[in-house]
Enzyme design. Structure first.
Site, PDB file in Angstrom:
ATOM      1  N   THR A  93     -44.556  21.666 -35.002  1.00 48.68           N
ATOM      2  CA  THR A  93     -43.486  20.785 -34.513  1.00 48.68           C
ATOM      3  C   THR A  93     -43.912  20.017 -33.277  1.00 48.68           C
TER       4      THR A  93
ATOM      5  N   GLU B  81     -37.991  27.193 -39.014  1.00 46.94           N
ATOM      6  CA  GLU B  81     -38.625  27.405 -40.317  1.00 46.94           C
ATOM      7  C   GLU B  81     -37.980  26.537 -41.381  1.00 46.94           C
TER       8      GLU B  81
ATOM      9  N   GLY C 215     -43.799  28.961 -30.374  1.00 51.10           N
ATOM     10  CA  GLY C 215     -43.613  30.148 -29.543  1.00 51.10           C
ATOM     11  C   GLY C 215     -44.929  30.588 -28.915  1.00 51.10           C
TER      12      GLY C 215
HETATM   13  C1  LIG Z   1     -47.293  40.887 -39.865  1.00 46.31           C
HETATM   14  C2  LIG Z   1     -46.365  41.026 -38.695  1.00 46.31           C
HETATM   15  C3  LIG Z   1     -45.036  40.423 -38.989  1.00 46.31           C
HETATM   16  C4  LIG Z   1     -44.120  40.486 -37.790  1.00 46.31           C
HETATM   17  C5  LIG Z   1     -42.728  40.108 -38.254  1.00 46.31           C
HETATM   18  C6  LIG Z   1     -41.883  39.597 -37.206  1.00 46.31           C
HETATM   19  C7  LIG Z   1     -40.538  39.197 -37.765  1.00 46.31           C
HETATM   20  C8  LIG Z   1     -40.052  37.903 -37.227  1.00 46.31           C
HETATM   21  C9  LIG Z   1     -39.462  37.031 -38.317  1.00 46.31           C
HETATM   22  C10 LIG Z   1     -39.678  35.565 -38.110  1.00 46.31           C
HETATM   23  C11 LIG Z   1     -39.134  35.104 -36.855  1.00 46.31           C
HETATM   24  C12 LIG Z   1     -39.501  34.122 -36.049  1.00 46.31           C
HETATM   25  C13 LIG Z   1     -40.634  33.260 -36.061  1.00 46.31           C
HETATM   26  C14 LIG Z   1     -40.423  31.928 -36.655  1.00 46.31           C
HETATM   27  C15 LIG Z   1     -40.236  30.849 -35.611  1.00 46.31           C
HETATM   28  C16 LIG Z   1     -40.108  29.517 -36.260  1.00 46.31           C
HETATM   29  C17 LIG Z   1     -41.424  28.843 -36.521  1.00 46.31           C
HETATM   30  C18 LIG Z   1     -41.253  27.440 -37.006  1.00 46.31           C
HETATM   31  O1  LIG Z   1     -40.186  26.890 -37.024  1.00 46.31           O
HETATM   32  S1  LIG Z   1     -42.703  26.764 -37.575  1.00 46.31           S
HETATM   33  C19 LIG Z   1     -42.257  25.138 -38.069  1.00 46.31           C
HETATM   34  C20 LIG Z   1     -41.416  25.166 -39.336  1.00 46.31           C
HETATM   35  N1  LIG Z   1     -41.176  23.845 -39.797  1.00 46.31           N
HETATM   36  C21 LIG Z   1     -40.655  23.581 -40.995  1.00 46.31           C
HETATM   37  O2  LIG Z   1     -40.269  24.449 -41.741  1.00 46.31           O
HETATM   38  C22 LIG Z   1     -40.576  22.127 -41.333  1.00 46.31           C
HETATM   39  C23 LIG Z   1     -39.541  21.890 -42.427  1.00 46.31           C
HETATM   40  N2  LIG Z   1     -39.925  20.723 -43.206  1.00 46.31           N
HETATM   41  C24 LIG Z   1     -40.570  20.886 -44.408  1.00 46.31           C
HETATM   42  O3  LIG Z   1     -40.767  21.955 -44.922  1.00 46.31           O
HETATM   43  C25 LIG Z   1     -40.999  19.627 -45.094  1.00 46.31           C
HETATM   44  O4  LIG Z   1     -41.111  18.571 -44.209  1.00 46.31           O
HETATM   45  C26 LIG Z   1     -40.035  19.225 -46.238  1.00 46.31           C
HETATM   46  C27 LIG Z   1     -40.239  20.138 -47.356  1.00 46.31           C
HETATM   47  C28 LIG Z   1     -38.622  19.297 -45.758  1.00 46.31           C
HETATM   48  C29 LIG Z   1     -40.330  17.819 -46.660  1.00 46.31           C
HETATM   49  O5  LIG Z   1     -41.715  17.774 -46.763  1.00 46.31           O
HETATM   50  P1  LIG Z   1     -42.336  16.588 -47.590  1.00 46.31           P
HETATM   51  O6  LIG Z   1     -43.795  16.635 -47.516  1.00 46.31           O
HETATM   52  O7  LIG Z   1     -41.627  15.342 -47.188  1.00 46.31           O
HETATM   53  O8  LIG Z   1     -41.967  17.029 -49.031  1.00 46.31           O
HETATM   54  P2  LIG Z   1     -41.041  16.277 -50.040  1.00 46.31           P
HETATM   55  O9  LIG Z   1     -39.626  16.506 -49.686  1.00 46.31           O
HETATM   56  O10 LIG Z   1     -41.538  14.852 -50.192  1.00 46.31           O
HETATM   57  O11 LIG Z   1     -41.430  17.094 -51.346  1.00 46.31           O
HETATM   58  C30 LIG Z   1     -42.724  16.881 -51.904  1.00 46.31           C
HETATM   59  C31 LIG Z   1     -42.972  18.022 -52.851  1.00 46.31           C
HETATM   60  O12 LIG Z   1     -43.459  19.109 -52.111  1.00 46.31           O
HETATM   61  C32 LIG Z   1     -42.734  20.289 -52.450  1.00 46.31           C
HETATM   62  N3  LIG Z   1     -42.728  21.143 -51.283  1.00 46.31           N
HETATM   63  C33 LIG Z   1     -42.245  20.830 -50.065  1.00 46.31           C
HETATM   64  N4  LIG Z   1     -42.406  21.907 -49.242  1.00 46.31           N
HETATM   65  C34 LIG Z   1     -43.033  22.861 -49.970  1.00 46.31           C
HETATM   66  C35 LIG Z   1     -43.478  24.191 -49.681  1.00 46.31           C
HETATM   67  N5  LIG Z   1     -43.288  24.766 -48.481  1.00 46.31           N
HETATM   68  N6  LIG Z   1     -44.106  24.884 -50.654  1.00 46.31           N
HETATM   69  C36 LIG Z   1     -44.257  24.326 -51.873  1.00 46.31           C
HETATM   70  N7  LIG Z   1     -43.842  23.082 -52.239  1.00 46.31           N
HETATM   71  C37 LIG Z   1     -43.245  22.370 -51.274  1.00 46.31           C
HETATM   72  C38 LIG Z   1     -41.381  19.776 -52.803  1.00 46.31           C
HETATM   73  O13 LIG Z   1     -40.699  20.731 -53.593  1.00 46.31           O
HETATM   74  C39 LIG Z   1     -41.731  18.517 -53.563  1.00 46.31           C
HETATM   75  O14 LIG Z   1     -42.103  18.869 -54.845  1.00 46.31           O
HETATM   76  P3  LIG Z   1     -41.761  17.861 -56.048  1.00 46.31           P
HETATM   77  O15 LIG Z   1     -42.387  18.504 -57.241  1.00 46.31           O
HETATM   78  O16 LIG Z   1     -42.376  16.532 -55.657  1.00 46.31           O
HETATM   79  O17 LIG Z   1     -40.270  17.804 -56.106  1.00 46.31           O
HETATM   80  C1  LIG Z   2     -36.107  29.290 -31.678  1.00 44.23           C
HETATM   81  C2  LIG Z   2     -37.059  28.275 -32.304  1.00 44.23           C
HETATM   82  C3  LIG Z   2     -38.394  28.612 -32.484  1.00 44.23           C
HETATM   83  C4  LIG Z   2     -39.281  27.679 -33.029  1.00 44.23           C
HETATM   84  N1  LIG Z   2     -40.609  28.016 -33.154  1.00 44.23           N
HETATM   85  C5  LIG Z   2     -41.472  27.090 -33.620  1.00 44.23           C
HETATM   86  C6  LIG Z   2     -42.859  27.401 -33.706  1.00 44.23           C
HETATM   87  O1  LIG Z   2     -43.280  28.480 -33.319  1.00 44.23           O
HETATM   88  N2  LIG Z   2     -43.707  26.459 -34.208  1.00 44.23           N
HETATM   89  C7  LIG Z   2     -43.262  25.243 -34.648  1.00 44.23           C
HETATM   90  O2  LIG Z   2     -44.084  24.425 -35.101  1.00 44.23           O
HETATM   91  N3  LIG Z   2     -41.931  24.917 -34.589  1.00 44.23           N
HETATM   92  C8  LIG Z   2     -41.048  25.813 -34.074  1.00 44.23           C
HETATM   93  N4  LIG Z   2     -39.709  25.494 -33.997  1.00 44.23           N
HETATM   94  C9  LIG Z   2     -39.274  24.144 -34.368  1.00 44.23           C
HETATM   95  C10 LIG Z   2     -38.492  24.176 -35.678  1.00 44.23           C
HETATM   96  O3  LIG Z   2     -39.336  24.436 -36.753  1.00 44.23           O
HETATM   97  C11 LIG Z   2     -37.788  22.822 -35.852  1.00 44.23           C
HETATM   98  O4  LIG Z   2     -36.860  22.690 -34.800  1.00 44.23           O
HETATM   99  C12 LIG Z   2     -37.082  22.787 -37.197  1.00 44.23           C
HETATM  100  O5  LIG Z   2     -38.025  22.633 -38.231  1.00 44.23           O
HETATM  101  C13 LIG Z   2     -36.053  21.647 -37.272  1.00 44.23           C
HETATM  102  O6  LIG Z   2     -36.698  20.404 -37.086  1.00 44.23           O
HETATM  103  P1  LIG Z   2     -36.165  19.372 -35.959  1.00 44.23           P
HETATM  104  O7  LIG Z   2     -36.026  20.117 -34.705  1.00 44.23           O
HETATM  105  O8  LIG Z   2     -37.027  18.182 -36.050  1.00 44.23           O
HETATM  106  O9  LIG Z   2     -34.710  19.003 -36.449  1.00 44.23           O
HETATM  107  P2  LIG Z   2     -34.284  17.619 -37.129  1.00 44.23           P
HETATM  108  O10 LIG Z   2     -34.926  17.497 -38.454  1.00 44.23           O
HETATM  109  O11 LIG Z   2     -34.433  16.531 -36.166  1.00 44.23           O
HETATM  110  O12 LIG Z   2     -32.745  17.985 -37.394  1.00 44.23           O
HETATM  111  C14 LIG Z   2     -31.684  17.300 -36.779  1.00 44.23           C
HETATM  112  C15 LIG Z   2     -30.678  16.946 -37.869  1.00 44.23           C
HETATM  113  O13 LIG Z   2     -31.305  16.001 -38.744  1.00 44.23           O
HETATM  114  C16 LIG Z   2     -31.009  16.370 -40.087  1.00 44.23           C
HETATM  115  N5  LIG Z   2     -32.065  15.949 -41.002  1.00 44.23           N
HETATM  116  C17 LIG Z   2     -33.383  15.864 -40.747  1.00 44.23           C
HETATM  117  N6  LIG Z   2     -34.055  15.496 -41.856  1.00 44.23           N
HETATM  118  C18 LIG Z   2     -33.138  15.333 -42.833  1.00 44.23           C
HETATM  119  C19 LIG Z   2     -33.191  14.969 -44.216  1.00 44.23           C
HETATM  120  N7  LIG Z   2     -34.359  14.689 -44.820  1.00 44.23           N
HETATM  121  N8  LIG Z   2     -32.039  14.936 -44.906  1.00 44.23           N
HETATM  122  C20 LIG Z   2     -30.867  15.233 -44.318  1.00 44.23           C
HETATM  123  N9  LIG Z   2     -30.737  15.568 -43.017  1.00 44.23           N
HETATM  124  C21 LIG Z   2     -31.862  15.628 -42.290  1.00 44.23           C
HETATM  125  C22 LIG Z   2     -30.975  17.895 -40.037  1.00 44.23           C
HETATM  126  O14 LIG Z   2     -30.228  18.400 -41.146  1.00 44.23           O
HETATM  127  C23 LIG Z   2     -30.265  18.146 -38.714  1.00 44.23           C
HETATM  128  O15 LIG Z   2     -28.867  18.142 -38.911  1.00 44.23           O
HETATM  129  C24 LIG Z   2     -38.811  26.402 -33.435  1.00 44.23           C
HETATM  130  C25 LIG Z   2     -37.462  26.070 -33.277  1.00 44.23           C
HETATM  131  C26 LIG Z   2     -36.584  26.997 -32.710  1.00 44.23           C
HETATM  132  C27 LIG Z   2     -35.129  26.637 -32.537  1.00 44.23           C
END
Ligand SMILES: CCCCCCCCCC/C=C\CCCCCC(=O)SCCNC(=O)CCNC(=O)[C@H](O)C(C)(C)COP(=O)(O)OP(=O)(O)OC[C@H]1O[C@@H](n2cnc3c(N)ncnc32)[C@H](O)[C@@H]1OP(=O)(O)O
Ligand SMILES: Cc1cc2nc3c(=O)[nH]c(=O)nc-3n(C[C@H](O)[C@H](O)[C@H](O)COP(=O)(O)OP(=O)(O)OC[C@H]3O[C@@H](n4cnc5c(N)ncnc54)[C@H](O)[C@@H]3O)c2cc1C
Length: 647
Positions: free
Chosen positions: A152, A413, A191
């Site tokens: 991110t 996530e 994080g």
């Molecule tokens: C071993 C020890 C373990 C300890 C455990 C501890 C427990 C703790 C538990 C966890 C707790 C906390 C930690 C977590 C903190 C959070 C960390 C983060 O947030 S990391 C950042 C996360 N960010 C995201 O998740 C971003 C979200 N956005 C997306 O996933 C993508 O942008 C999107 C899917 C929304 C859009 O991507 P895009 O490339 O635009 O894809 P399309 O929509 O165009 O779709 C294209 C095509 O791809 C397929 N697709 C998309 N994503 C996936 C995927 N992940 N896997 C497989 N396929 C995927 C999608 O279905 C489309 O397919 P089509 O066939 O074309 O339809």
């Molecule tokens: C506690 C915490 C820990 C995190 N840890 C990590 C980390 O370790 N590593 C990391 O990389 N990231 C991390 N993140 C970031 C996190 O993955 C992003 O905040 C999350 O993926 C949401 O993306 P954004 O912040 O860009 O929200 P945005 O996408 O900007 O969301 C804002 C609004 O826009 C809307 N929106 C966006 N796209 C669309 C769409 N295509 N269609 C409809 N509505 C849409 C959403 O629904 C939402 O209502 C963390 C976030 C938090 C809160």
């Protein structure tokens, strides 16, 4: 009340439970031996004086909280190494200790090493070549390095194809040059990125031979391993060629690019964490409902009959209707999470042999299950907090912090709406396949059966409810599909038609997920009941029925729109709901006792096993530094001069 005496209400509740809570504990742990192992593991960490909370960290500064958390995370790590030396530190231990409830009890202010274990290591395992795993994994497991997952950016979180950080290959030096060229491209949120990690998996747009190949993962050193000082430069940082994780997409040394079998394999770590989140959301919910249920058995308030003493608030049917569906939701998410974990492991091993067929279905299910479990658990925890009245509002109740932890899951996530739209994308294709007579994958098979029949008459069974929920899901999928195509036929382009129909697409995705959860929960209970006592089997069946009935009753509008249900049937469902609340009432405390959550993990004066709520509340507030002296110095500094000036 003398210490360690049991509250009389809880004593009575435990006498009236129809089954032995230990049987439920063993069931949830996977057997008596596993329970004993878990209890030993908890004792090993919770009894360590260095880890027990002398004073609540609520009163520490932000900086002190961080330092306190790092200190404890290091102690935890060393203790995990001790378990490892005894051959006891399997993945489950790590999950329990580094994340999960035990982890969040020991590390109340967060785990600075969380991302290292939850995302940095899994990404190297999932995206690194064998050689790269050999190079990095043992160093990471042994904490010789500390990593995070930097995807991110300030300007992008959801739309990862829009990430601005670049990694440009330089064949002359066989290095990648990483650059975050704009303010919005700065990595933000990862994080541990600020002060803890000295390495990161950085997700960047790969450029080689002048071509952009999309986002790929790179290992970047952030800080010197000895001094922990930030590495020089944060623009045009050079990393060696083999710091690009190349299990999927590759760059050869001459700069030519070898495509990944699927560009979506780069997204693999996100699926892993979404799968983990389902189970974690369930576990946080069961902690909250344990606190609220025990408190509701001890708290007396108001009257049901004027002539009788103040009743336990758990005897108000509205209180039962707040709490018991949360009990049932825990089990629903627990079994759905277990099912998804199995599917994740199976699909991941298929991916290892190049078999990608089931990845889209896994992605679709991981998206909607993460979204629904995080949202429902957050809402359920808030309901538990509200059900505890004023005392639920106190931070020492543990309910506000638990809510905060889980509501974050709705965002990270993959933000929930975005993930539900991902599942909707899959469902639109599934419906088109259904119309075209093409084969359907297991999780959408019901679309075929629903199309062939308009639903049977009401009968008091979960299978009828499952069929009704599948009918609702199919109806919403068909409606969204039809409305979107009507727009396209009227000349709207497909992207705008998608956006204009997105409210119905999200609703269809949620309905599909709820139908999946009820069916998975029911099938799991059906498998379990023959292997447990008749009393526990009855209690588990009642909870499953409650989840199904309550979920359906929350969707009466859709039920009337998409099925032939009558108002008489709705009356029957309401009566069934009330019967189930009454049936569960005598077992409510026994069920939460069956969760066997250590008081140190409950960490709430409202939810302790002995039920001495008021004594514990009073002891808790006495810990506040503000209560150390009878008169706070602000009186003399500010109030008294003010009062004086009025005289
Ligand atoms: C071993 C020890 C373990 C300890 C455990 C501890 C427990 C703790 C538990 C966890 C707790 C906390 C930690 C977590 C903190 C959070 C960390 C983060 O947030 S990391 C950042 C996360 N960010 C995201 O998740 C971003 C979200 N956005 C997306 O996933 C993508 O942008 C999107 C899917 C929304 C859009 O991507 P895009 O490339 O635009 O894809 P399309 O929509 O165009 O779709 C294209 C095509 O791809 C397929 N697709 C998309 N994503 C996936 C995927 N992940 N896997 C497989 N396929 C995927 C999608 O279905 C489309 O397919 P089509 O066939 O074309 O339809
Ligand atoms: C506690 C915490 C820990 C995190 N840890 C990590 C980390 O370790 N590593 C990391 O990389 N990231 C991390 N993140 C970031 C996190 O993955 C992003 O905040 C999350 O993926 C949401 O993306 P954004 O912040 O860009 O929200 P945005 O996408 O900007 O969301 C804002 C609004 O826009 C809307 N929106 C966006 N796209 C669309 C769409 N295509 N269609 C409809 N509505 C849409 C959403 O629904 C939402 O209502 C963390 C976030 C938090 C809160």
């Amino acid at each position: 009340m003398p210490a360690n005496t049991m509250n009389e209400d809880l004593k009575r509740e435990r006498q009236r439970c129809s089954f032995d809570p230990k049987e439920l504990t063993y069931l949830l742990d996977g057997g008596e031996e596993k329970t004993e192992e878990r209890r030993q593991r908890e004792k090993f960490f919770l009894d360590d004086p260095e880890l027990s909370e002398t004073a609540p960290s609520d009163y520490l500064s932000h900086k002190e909280k961080y330092e306190h958390a790092v200190k404890k995370a290091c102690i935890v790590f060393k203790k995990v190494q001790q378990l490892q030396a005894q051959g006891k530190a399997g993945m489950q231990n790590f999950r329990e200790v580094l994340g999960g409830q035990l982890g969040s009890a020991i590390l109340r202010d967060g785990n600075p090493l969380g991302l290292h274990y939850v995302m940095f290591i899994p990404t190297i395992m999932g995206q690194g070549t064998i050689e790269q795993q050999a190079e990095w994994i043992s160093k990471a497991w042994n904490l010789e390095i500390i990593g995070t997952y930097a995807q991110t950016e300030l300007g992008h979180g959801t739309f990862i194809r829009g990430l601005e950080t670049t990694a440009t290959y330089d064949p002359a030096t066989e290095e990648f040059v990483l650059n975050s060229p704009t303010l919005t491209s700065y990595k933000w949120w990862p994080g541990g990125l600020g002060h803890t990690a000295n390495y990161a998996v950085v997700v960047a747009q790969l450029y080689s031979q002048g071509i952009c190949h999309g986002i790929h993962p790179f290992i970047v050193q952030l800080r010197d391993e000895e001094t922990h000082l930030p590495m020089p430069g944060f623009e045009n940082v050079r990393i060696p060629w083999n710091y690009m994780l190349m299990k999927n997409g590759k760059v050869l040394k001459d700069g030519s690019y070898v495509k990944s079998p699927s560009s979506k394999l780069t997204y693999g770590t996100m699926i892993f964490v979404r799968v983990v989140i389902v189970q974690d959301a369930a576990n946080y919910l069961r902690k909250a409902v344990t606190i609220a249920t025990r408190y509701s058995a001890v708290r007396h308030q108001s009257h049901i009959k004027e002539s009788a003493p103040e009743p336990q608030i758990l005897d108000f049917v509205t209180q039962q209707h707040k709490l018991f569906p949360q009990l049932a939701t825990y089990f629903a998410l627990h079994y759905s999470g277990a099912w998804l974990w199995d599917m994740y492991n199976n699909v991941t091993s298929e991916l290892e042999s190049g078999e990608l067929d089931r990845l889209p279905e896994l992605h679709a299910l991981a998206c909607c299950l993460k979204a629904v479990s995080a949202a429902d658990a957050a809402q359920g925890i808030e309901t538990c907090r509200l059900a505890c009245g004023g005392h639920g509002y106190m931070s020492c109740s543990s309910l506000p912090i638990t809510y905060g932890l889980v509501t974050a899951m709705v965002t990270y996530e993959g933000e929930n709406t975005v993930l539900l739209l991902q599942t909707a994308r899959y469902l639109m294709k599934a419906w088109q396949n259904c119309l075209d007579g093409q084969p359907l994958t297991p999780s959408v098979q019901y679309l075929n059966s629903v199309r062939r029949s308009f639903g049977g008459v009401y009968h008091k069974s979960v299978p009828w409810i499952i069929a009704s929920m599948q009918r609702i899901a199919a109806g919403k999928i068909e409606t969204a599909h039809r409305h979107m195509n009507d727009k396209i036929k009227r000349g709207v382009n497909s992207e705008d038609a998608w956006n204009e129909t997105s409210i119905e697409l999200v609703a269809a995705s949620e309905a599909h997920c709820k139908a999946f959860i009820v069916e998975t929960y029911y099938n799991s209970v059906q498998q379990i009941v023959p292997s447990v006592s008749q009393q526990l089997g009855k209690a588990l069946t009642e909870l499953c029925e409650l989840y199904a009935v309550n979920t359906l009753l929350k969707n009466i509008g859709d039920l009337l729109r998409y099925s032939n249900v009558t108002t008489g049937d709705l009356e029957n469902l309401q009566r069934w709901l009330e019967e189930l609340l009454a049936a569960i009432r005598p077992n409510a405390v026994g069920i939460v006792d069956g969760f066997d959550i250590n008081d140190a993990i409950i960490a709430s004066p409202l939810g302790a096993y002995d039920g001495n709520v008021y004594e514990r509340l009073f002891a808790e507030v006495s810990k506040s530094p503000l209560n150390a002296k009878p008169v706070n110095e602000s009186f003399h500094k500010y109030l008294k001069p003010l009062l004086k000036s009025k005289m």
